[in-house]
Scaffold this motif. Sequence first.
Motif, PDB file in Angstrom:
ATOM      1  N   VAL A  34      41.238   0.925   1.917  1.00 24.34           N
ATOM      2  CA  VAL A  34      42.063   0.949   0.716  1.00 24.34           C
ATOM      3  C   VAL A  34      41.406   1.815  -0.353  1.00 24.34           C
ATOM      4  CG1 VAL A  34      43.056  -0.498  -1.105  1.00 24.34           C
ATOM      5  CG2 VAL A  34      42.907  -1.374   1.225  1.00 24.34           C
ATOM      6  N   VAL A  35      42.228   2.657  -1.015  1.00 22.75           N
ATOM      7  CA  VAL A  35      41.760   3.521  -2.102  1.00 22.75           C
ATOM      8  C   VAL A  35      42.618   3.228  -3.319  1.00 22.75           C
ATOM      9  CG1 VAL A  35      41.485   5.899  -2.872  1.00 22.75           C
ATOM     10  CG2 VAL A  35      41.003   5.288  -0.489  1.00 22.75           C
ATOM     11  N   PRO A  36      42.026   2.865  -4.460  1.00 25.46           N
ATOM     12  CA  PRO A  36      40.592   2.716  -4.733  1.00 25.46           C
ATOM     13  C   PRO A  36      40.032   1.457  -4.067  1.00 25.46           C
ATOM     14  CG  PRO A  36      41.839   2.051  -6.658  1.00 25.46           C
ATOM     15  CD  PRO A  36      42.835   2.577  -5.662  1.00 25.46           C
ATOM     16  N   ALA A  37      38.745   1.514  -3.771  1.00 23.25           N
ATOM     17  CA  ALA A  37      38.091   0.449  -3.005  1.00 23.25           C
ATOM     18  C   ALA A  37      38.174  -0.917  -3.672  1.00 23.25           C
ATOM     19  CB  ALA A  37      36.626   0.816  -2.749  1.00 23.25           C
ATOM     20  N   ASP A  38      38.220  -0.949  -4.997  1.00 22.61           N
ATOM     21  CA  ASP A  38      38.273  -2.239  -5.691  1.00 22.61           C
ATOM     22  C   ASP A  38      39.698  -2.607  -6.117  1.00 22.61           C
ATOM     23  OD1 ASP A  38      38.617  -0.342  -7.627  1.00 22.61           O
ATOM     24  OD2 ASP A  38      37.226  -1.240  -9.058  1.00 22.61           O
ATOM     25  N   GLY A  39      40.706  -1.943  -5.532  1.00 26.02           N
ATOM     26  CA  GLY A  39      42.094  -2.163  -5.922  1.00 26.02           C
ATOM     27  C   GLY A  39      42.783  -3.324  -5.241  1.00 26.02           C
ATOM     28  N   ALA A  40      42.133  -3.950  -4.256  1.00 27.73           N
ATOM     29  CA  ALA A  40      42.755  -5.066  -3.530  1.00 27.73           C
ATOM     30  C   ALA A  40      41.681  -6.032  -3.041  1.00 27.73           C
ATOM     31  CB  ALA A  40      43.563  -4.539  -2.357  1.00 27.73           C
ATOM     32  N   THR A  41      42.096  -7.269  -2.802  1.00 25.92           N
ATOM     33  CA  THR A  41      41.136  -8.290  -2.362  1.00 25.92           C
ATOM     34  C   THR A  41      41.364  -8.767  -0.937  1.00 25.92           C
ATOM     35  OG1 THR A  41      42.525 -10.025  -3.310  1.00 25.92           O
ATOM     36  CG2 THR A  41      40.734  -9.170  -4.684  1.00 25.92           C
ATOM     37  N   GLU A  42      42.624  -8.699  -0.458  1.00 27.65           N
ATOM     38  CA  GLU A  42      42.893  -9.162   0.901  1.00 27.65           C
ATOM     39  C   GLU A  42      44.098  -8.442   1.495  1.00 27.65           C
ATOM     40  OE1 GLU A  42      43.210 -13.354   0.273  1.00 27.65           O
ATOM     41  OE2 GLU A  42      45.245 -13.237  -0.466  1.00 27.65           O
ATOM     42  N   ALA A  43      44.182  -8.528   2.821  1.00 25.48           N
ATOM     43  CA  ALA A  43      45.289  -7.922   3.548  1.00 25.48           C
ATOM     44  C   ALA A  43      45.841  -8.946   4.537  1.00 25.48           C
ATOM     45  CB  ALA A  43      44.812  -6.671   4.282  1.00 25.48           C
ATOM     46  N   TRP A  44      47.114  -8.801   4.849  1.00 32.75           N
ATOM     47  CA  TRP A  44      47.806  -9.700   5.774  1.00 32.75           C
ATOM     48  C   TRP A  44      48.451  -8.875   6.871  1.00 32.75           C
ATOM     49  CZ3 TRP A  44      47.731 -14.954   4.611  1.00 32.75           C
ATOM     50  CH2 TRP A  44      47.296 -15.284   3.338  1.00 32.75           C
ATOM     51  N   ALA A  87      36.508  -5.715   1.732  1.00 32.39           N
ATOM     52  CA  ALA A  87      35.163  -5.534   1.182  1.00 32.39           C
ATOM     53  C   ALA A  87      34.854  -4.049   1.135  1.00 32.39           C
ATOM     54  CB  ALA A  87      34.137  -6.266   2.043  1.00 32.39           C
ATOM     55  N   ASP A  88      34.482  -3.566  -0.026  1.00 31.69           N
ATOM     56  CA  ASP A  88      34.198  -2.139  -0.219  1.00 31.69           C
ATOM     57  C   ASP A  88      35.369  -1.277   0.233  1.00 31.69           C
ATOM     58  OD1 ASP A  88      31.635  -2.652  -1.259  1.00 31.69           O
ATOM     59  OD2 ASP A  88      30.799  -2.780   0.765  1.00 31.69           O
ATOM     60  N   GLY A  89      36.580  -1.796   0.056  1.00 28.85           N
ATOM     61  CA  GLY A  89      37.785  -1.059   0.405  1.00 28.85           C
ATOM     62  C   GLY A  89      38.213  -1.164   1.856  1.00 28.85           C
ATOM     63  N   ALA A  90      37.384  -1.751   2.710  1.00 30.63           N
ATOM     64  CA  ALA A  90      37.691  -1.808   4.137  1.00 30.63           C
ATOM     65  C   ALA A  90      38.142  -3.202   4.567  1.00 30.63           C
ATOM     66  CB  ALA A  90      36.472  -1.398   4.948  1.00 30.63           C
ATOM     67  N   PHE A  91      39.043  -3.224   5.563  1.00 30.94           N
ATOM     68  CA  PHE A  91      39.471  -4.496   6.151  1.00 30.94           C
ATOM     69  C   PHE A  91      39.658  -4.318   7.651  1.00 30.94           C
ATOM     70  CE2 PHE A  91      43.389  -2.307   5.077  1.00 30.94           C
ATOM     71  CZ  PHE A  91      44.188  -2.508   6.196  1.00 30.94           C
ATOM     72  N   VAL A 141      50.342  -5.972   5.017  1.00 29.09           N
ATOM     73  CA  VAL A 141      50.534  -5.965   3.566  1.00 29.09           C
ATOM     74  C   VAL A 141      49.167  -6.040   2.903  1.00 29.09           C
ATOM     75  CG1 VAL A 141      51.553  -7.162   1.590  1.00 29.09           C
ATOM     76  CG2 VAL A 141      52.754  -7.147   3.787  1.00 29.09           C
ATOM     77  N   VAL A 142      48.900  -5.088   2.008  1.00 28.46           N
ATOM     78  CA  VAL A 142      47.664  -5.090   1.229  1.00 28.46           C
ATOM     79  C   VAL A 142      48.002  -5.697  -0.126  1.00 28.46           C
ATOM     80  CG1 VAL A 142      45.887  -3.664   0.146  1.00 28.46           C
ATOM     81  CG2 VAL A 142      46.762  -3.067   2.426  1.00 28.46           C
ATOM     82  N   ASP A 143      47.341  -6.805  -0.446  1.00 28.19           N
ATOM     83  CA  ASP A 143      47.578  -7.542  -1.688  1.00 28.19           C
ATOM     84  C   ASP A 143      46.753  -6.901  -2.801  1.00 28.19           C
ATOM     85  OD1 ASP A 143      48.438  -9.471  -3.441  1.00 28.19           O
ATOM     86  OD2 ASP A 143      47.209 -11.080  -2.615  1.00 28.19           O
ATOM     87  N   ALA A 144      47.418  -6.060  -3.614  1.00 27.35           N
ATOM     88  CA  ALA A 144      46.726  -5.263  -4.642  1.00 27.35           C
ATOM     89  C   ALA A 144      46.500  -6.062  -5.921  1.00 27.35           C
ATOM     90  CB  ALA A 144      47.528  -4.016  -4.950  1.00 27.35           C
ATOM     91  N   LYS A 145      45.478  -5.639  -6.665  1.00 30.23           N
ATOM     92  CA  LYS A 145      45.199  -6.196  -7.995  1.00 30.23           C
ATOM     93  C   LYS A 145      45.889  -5.330  -9.036  1.00 30.23           C
ATOM     94  CE  LYS A 145      40.575  -6.124  -7.388  1.00 30.23           C
ATOM     95  NZ  LYS A 145      39.165  -6.317  -7.722  1.00 30.23           N
ATOM     96  N   GLU A 146      46.185  -5.919 -10.186  1.00 31.15           N
ATOM     97  CA  GLU A 146      46.777  -5.163 -11.302  1.00 31.15           C
ATOM     98  C   GLU A 146      45.826  -4.049 -11.708  1.00 31.15           C
ATOM     99  OE1 GLU A 146      49.686  -5.355 -12.897  1.00 31.15           O
ATOM    100  OE2 GLU A 146      50.416  -6.973 -11.638  1.00 31.15           O
ATOM    101  N   PRO A 147      46.248  -2.922 -12.022  1.00 35.49           N
ATOM    102  CA  PRO A 147      47.605  -2.443 -12.258  1.00 35.49           C
ATOM    103  C   PRO A 147      48.251  -1.831 -11.017  1.00 35.49           C
ATOM    104  CG  PRO A 147      46.097  -0.738 -12.938  1.00 35.49           C
ATOM    105  CD  PRO A 147      45.258  -1.901 -12.419  1.00 35.49           C
ATOM    106  N   PHE A 148      47.663  -2.037  -9.833  1.00 37.07           N
ATOM    107  CA  PHE A 148      48.176  -1.428  -8.609  1.00 37.07           C
ATOM    108  C   PHE A 148      49.292  -2.272  -7.999  1.00 37.07           C
ATOM    109  CE2 PHE A 148      43.765  -0.062  -9.097  1.00 37.07           C
ATOM    110  CZ  PHE A 148      43.960   1.310  -9.136  1.00 37.07           C
TER     111      PHE A 148
END
Length: 105
Positions: free
Chosen positions: A33-43, A56-60, A73-80
């Motif tokens: 995931v880019v940016p690496a800190d833009g999401a916390t989990e994926a489904w 973790a560090d953008g990778a899942f 589905v990549v669960d993004a953090k705001e503002p993404f």
Amino acid sequence: MKKAKMSLLAVAAVAFGAFAFKGIAGGTISGKVVPADGATEAWAVSGTDTLKAAIADGAFSFAEAKAGTYTVVVDAKEPFKDATITDVKVEDGKATDLGEIKLAQ
């Protein structure tokens, strides 16, 4: 003759037992995931199967995914905004790399 039948039965039982407990290898799904800190989990969802992976560090990576077609589905953090990838095909024993997933704002 009776001994031969018993031996054949024993060999058949061992062969059946070996196949009965053989595990399904499954496949893997991975991505970055880019940016690496833009999401916390994926489904990953396929029918009634749902897999969850931390980012973790953008990778899942989803290990031991059953063969089939998934929606990731990549669960993004705001503002993404969340990212959805459809028709992700998984085959037993093979790796499916989604590559780089860029999150939109």
